[in-house]
Design a protein around this motif. Structure first.
Motif, short mmCIF file in Angstrom:
data_model
loop_
_atom_site.label_atom_id
_atom_site.label_comp_id
_atom_site.label_asym_id
_atom_site.label_seq_id
_atom_site.Cartn_x
_atom_site.Cartn_y
_atom_site.Cartn_z
N GLN A 12 0.83 -1.20 0.00
CA GLN A 12 0.00 0.00 0.00
C GLN A 12 0.87 1.25 0.00
O GLN A 12 2.02 1.22 0.45
N PRO A 13 0.33 2.35 -0.50
CA PRO A 13 1.08 3.62 -0.44
C PRO A 13 1.51 3.92 1.00
O PRO A 13 0.74 3.72 1.94
N GLY A 14 2.75 4.38 1.13
CA GLY A 14 3.32 4.63 2.45
C GLY A 14 4.02 3.44 3.05
O GLY A 14 4.70 3.58 4.09
N GLY A 15 3.89 2.30 2.43
CA GLY A 15 4.50 1.08 2.94
C GLY A 15 5.97 0.94 2.56
O GLY A 15 6.56 1.82 1.92
N SER A 16 6.53 -0.20 2.94
CA SER A 16 7.95 -0.47 2.72
C SER A 16 8.16 -1.85 2.13
O SER A 16 7.35 -2.76 2.35
N LEU A 17 9.25 -1.98 1.39
CA LEU A 17 9.71 -3.27 0.89
C LEU A 17 11.23 -3.27 0.90
O LEU A 17 11.85 -2.21 0.75
N ARG A 18 11.81 -4.44 1.05
CA ARG A 18 13.25 -4.57 0.89
C ARG A 18 13.53 -5.56 -0.24
O ARG A 18 13.15 -6.73 -0.14
N LEU A 19 14.18 -5.10 -1.26
CA LEU A 19 14.57 -5.94 -2.38
C LEU A 19 15.98 -6.47 -2.15
O LEU A 19 16.82 -5.80 -1.54
N SER A 20 16.20 -7.66 -2.66
CA SER A 20 17.53 -8.28 -2.59
C SER A 20 17.97 -8.68 -3.98
O SER A 20 17.13 -9.05 -4.82
N CYS A 21 19.26 -8.63 -4.21
CA CYS A 21 19.85 -9.10 -5.46
C CYS A 21 21.03 -10.00 -5.09
O CYS A 21 22.05 -9.50 -4.59
N ALA A 22 20.85 -11.28 -5.30
CA ALA A 22 21.91 -12.25 -4.99
C ALA A 22 22.80 -12.44 -6.21
O ALA A 22 22.29 -12.73 -7.30
N ALA A 23 24.09 -12.28 -6.02
CA ALA A 23 25.03 -12.33 -7.14
C ALA A 23 25.90 -13.58 -7.07
O ALA A 23 26.23 -14.07 -5.98
N SER A 24 26.29 -14.07 -8.22
CA SER A 24 27.21 -15.20 -8.28
C SER A 24 27.96 -15.15 -9.60
O SER A 24 27.53 -14.49 -10.55
N GLY A 25 29.09 -15.86 -9.64
CA GLY A 25 29.84 -15.97 -10.89
C GLY A 25 30.90 -14.90 -11.11
O GLY A 25 31.53 -14.89 -12.17
N PHE A 26 31.08 -14.03 -10.14
CA PHE A 26 32.13 -13.02 -10.25
C PHE A 26 32.53 -12.59 -8.83
O PHE A 26 31.86 -12.93 -7.85
N THR A 27 33.62 -11.84 -8.75
CA THR A 27 34.11 -11.40 -7.44
C THR A 27 33.29 -10.20 -7.00
O THR A 27 33.62 -9.04 -7.28
N PHE A 28 32.22 -10.49 -6.31
CA PHE A 28 31.20 -9.49 -5.96
C PHE A 28 31.81 -8.28 -5.27
O PHE A 28 31.46 -7.14 -5.58
N SER A 29 32.72 -8.50 -4.35
CA SER A 29 33.26 -7.40 -3.54
C SER A 29 34.14 -6.44 -4.32
O SER A 29 34.54 -5.40 -3.78
N SER A 30 34.40 -6.75 -5.57
CA SER A 30 35.26 -5.88 -6.38
C SER A 30 34.50 -4.91 -7.27
O SER A 30 35.11 -4.08 -7.95
N TYR A 31 33.18 -5.01 -7.28
CA TYR A 31 32.40 -4.25 -8.25
C TYR A 31 31.28 -3.43 -7.62
O TYR A 31 30.59 -3.90 -6.71
N GLY A 32 31.14 -2.22 -8.15
CA GLY A 32 29.97 -1.44 -7.80
C GLY A 32 28.72 -2.08 -8.38
O GLY A 32 28.78 -2.81 -9.37
N MET A 33 27.61 -1.79 -7.76
CA MET A 33 26.34 -2.36 -8.19
C MET A 33 25.32 -1.24 -8.34
O MET A 33 25.44 -0.18 -7.72
N ARG A 34 24.30 -1.51 -9.16
CA ARG A 34 23.25 -0.52 -9.38
C ARG A 34 21.88 -1.19 -9.35
O ARG A 34 21.74 -2.33 -9.75
N TRP A 35 20.91 -0.42 -8.90
CA TRP A 35 19.50 -0.79 -9.03
C TRP A 35 18.87 0.16 -10.06
O TRP A 35 19.12 1.37 -10.04
N TYR A 36 18.08 -0.44 -10.93
CA TYR A 36 17.29 0.30 -11.91
C TYR A 36 15.83 -0.11 -11.76
O TYR A 36 15.51 -1.10 -11.10
#
Length: 115
Positions: A12-36
């Motif tokens: 509902q309007p005014g509510g909250s959600l938390r999205l997650s993006c699980a990564a694999s196949g590369f050295t995650f800690s070496s790269y910036g990430m973006r949400w679109y």
């Protein structure tokens, strides 16, 4: 390289959600990430960015103060906490990484804000 988004849904309007993006196949800690996001009939737009360490974040103006991007490099997950959601936030949300000039996207997760 695989990016898998989750956490979307109907809120509902005014509510909250938390999205997650699980990564694999590369050295995650070496790269910036973006949400679109992409609303129906509109172009995909940048939501937020985070540096490889998580120390630097940036947001599009309309999301400032409402959205928070973060990451857990041990778990290889990037998050998007969304608060004070509005109907205009309705869209499919994607995470993205660029590796050696190649752009990788997840499959997206639908967020619908409606009463």
């Amino acid at each position: 390289v695989q990016l898998v988004e989750s956490g979307g849904g109907l809120v509902q309007p005014g509510g909250s959600l938390r999205l997650s993006c699980a990564a694999s196949g590369f050295t995650f800690s070496s790269y910036g990430m973006r949400w679109y996001r992409q609303a129906q009939g509109k172009e995909r737009e940048l939501v937020a960015t985070i540096s490889s360490t998580g120390r630097t974040t940036n947001y599009e103006d309309s999301m400032k103060g409402r959205f928070t991007i973060s990451r857990d490099n041990a778990k290889k997950i990037v998050y998007l906490q969304m608060d004070s959601l509005m109907p205009e936030d309705t869209a499919v949300y994607y995470c993205r990484v660029v590796l050696y000039g190649h752009t990788y996207w997840g499959q997206g997760t639908q967020v619908t804000v409606s009463s």
